[in-house]
Design a protein around this motif. Sequence first.
Motif, mmCIF file in Angstrom:
data_model
loop_
_atom_site.group_PDB
_atom_site.id
_atom_site.type_symbol
_atom_site.label_atom_id
_atom_site.label_comp_id
_atom_site.label_asym_id
_atom_site.label_seq_id
_atom_site.Cartn_x
_atom_site.Cartn_y
_atom_site.Cartn_z
ATOM 1 N N ASP A 17 0.816 -1.207 0.000
ATOM 2 C CA ASP A 17 0.000 0.000 0.000
ATOM 3 C C ASP A 17 0.847 1.254 0.000
ATOM 4 N N SER A 18 2.103 1.152 -0.356
ATOM 5 C CA SER A 18 3.008 2.285 -0.241
ATOM 6 C C SER A 18 2.897 3.276 -1.391
ATOM 7 N N LEU A 19 2.080 2.993 -2.415
ATOM 8 C CA LEU A 19 1.946 3.896 -3.550
ATOM 9 C C LEU A 19 0.482 4.155 -3.845
ATOM 10 N N VAL A 20 0.127 5.437 -3.939
ATOM 11 C CA VAL A 20 -1.228 5.842 -4.311
ATOM 12 C C VAL A 20 -1.115 6.609 -5.621
ATOM 13 N N LEU A 21 -1.907 6.200 -6.605
ATOM 14 C CA LEU A 21 -1.919 6.825 -7.919
ATOM 15 C C LEU A 21 -3.216 7.604 -8.063
ATOM 16 N N CYS A 22 -3.120 8.892 -8.379
ATOM 17 C CA CYS A 22 -4.302 9.753 -8.536
ATOM 18 C C CYS A 22 -4.328 10.328 -9.949
ATOM 19 N N LYS A 23 -5.500 10.272 -10.575
ATOM 20 C CA LYS A 23 -5.662 10.783 -11.933
ATOM 21 C C LYS A 23 -6.814 11.774 -11.991
ATOM 22 N N HIS A 24 -6.624 12.801 -12.814
ATOM 23 C CA HIS A 24 -7.683 13.756 -13.116
ATOM 24 C C HIS A 24 -7.489 14.161 -14.568
ATOM 25 N N ASN A 25 -8.472 13.803 -15.411
ATOM 26 C CA ASN A 25 -8.331 13.953 -16.860
ATOM 27 C C ASN A 25 -7.069 13.208 -17.285
ATOM 28 N N GLY A 69 -4.293 12.355 4.207
ATOM 29 C CA GLY A 69 -4.850 13.703 4.149
ATOM 30 C C GLY A 69 -4.755 14.314 2.763
ATOM 31 N N VAL A 70 -3.607 14.132 2.110
ATOM 32 C CA VAL A 70 -3.439 14.663 0.750
ATOM 33 C C VAL A 70 -4.362 13.925 -0.208
ATOM 34 N N ARG A 71 -4.460 12.600 -0.045
ATOM 35 C CA ARG A 71 -5.362 11.821 -0.900
ATOM 36 C C ARG A 71 -6.801 12.311 -0.742
ATOM 37 N N LYS A 72 -7.227 12.541 0.480
ATOM 38 C CA LYS A 72 -8.581 13.032 0.731
ATOM 39 C C LYS A 72 -8.808 14.371 0.033
ATOM 40 N N ASN A 73 -7.838 15.278 0.124
ATOM 41 C CA ASN A 73 -7.961 16.583 -0.543
ATOM 42 C C ASN A 73 -8.073 16.421 -2.055
ATOM 43 N N LEU A 74 -7.262 15.544 -2.630
ATOM 44 C CA LEU A 74 -7.324 15.312 -4.080
ATOM 45 C C LEU A 74 -8.679 14.739 -4.482
ATOM 46 N N GLU A 75 -9.161 13.764 -3.716
ATOM 47 C CA GLU A 75 -10.451 13.145 -4.047
ATOM 48 C C GLU A 75 -11.605 14.146 -3.899
ATOM 49 N N GLU A 76 -11.523 15.036 -2.932
ATOM 50 C CA GLU A 76 -12.550 16.073 -2.793
ATOM 51 C C GLU A 76 -12.516 17.053 -3.961
ATOM 52 N N ALA A 77 -11.354 17.153 -4.631
ATOM 53 C CA ALA A 77 -11.213 18.016 -5.803
ATOM 54 C C ALA A 77 -11.481 17.229 -7.100
ATOM 55 N N LYS A 78 -12.148 16.069 -6.969
ATOM 56 C CA LYS A 78 -12.585 15.237 -8.107
ATOM 57 C C LYS A 78 -11.472 14.441 -8.769
#
Length: 97
Positions: A17-25, A69-78
């Motif tokens: 679980d050491s890597l979280v990948l976030c995408k937007h467009n 916390g950063v992941r939560k902020n990103l997800e709240e920003a879609k």
Amino acid sequence: MTAVLFFSSPAWSEIGDSLVLCKHNKTVRTLRIEMDADKKCRAIYTKQGVDQTIGSGQYLNSCEEIVGGVRKNLEEAKWNCREVKEARSSSVNPLAE
């Protein structure tokens, strides 16, 4: 003319679980935790290919809270985020004419 072949490594790397990948467009950001030689953790945020340490701690759960916390902020920003459980590397080898 140069031909390019793609060779995929047969080895898969378990990264837990050491890597979280976030995408937007078409934009991608990553969050990860690394442990230093002195057993302290560092929370790292990658944006546009540049790593930035966003926090550190004596204990792993400190860095997990920072990344969460950063992941939560990103997800709240879609942004769409997910944990990456395994990764595969590949290499490109140009062939001589």
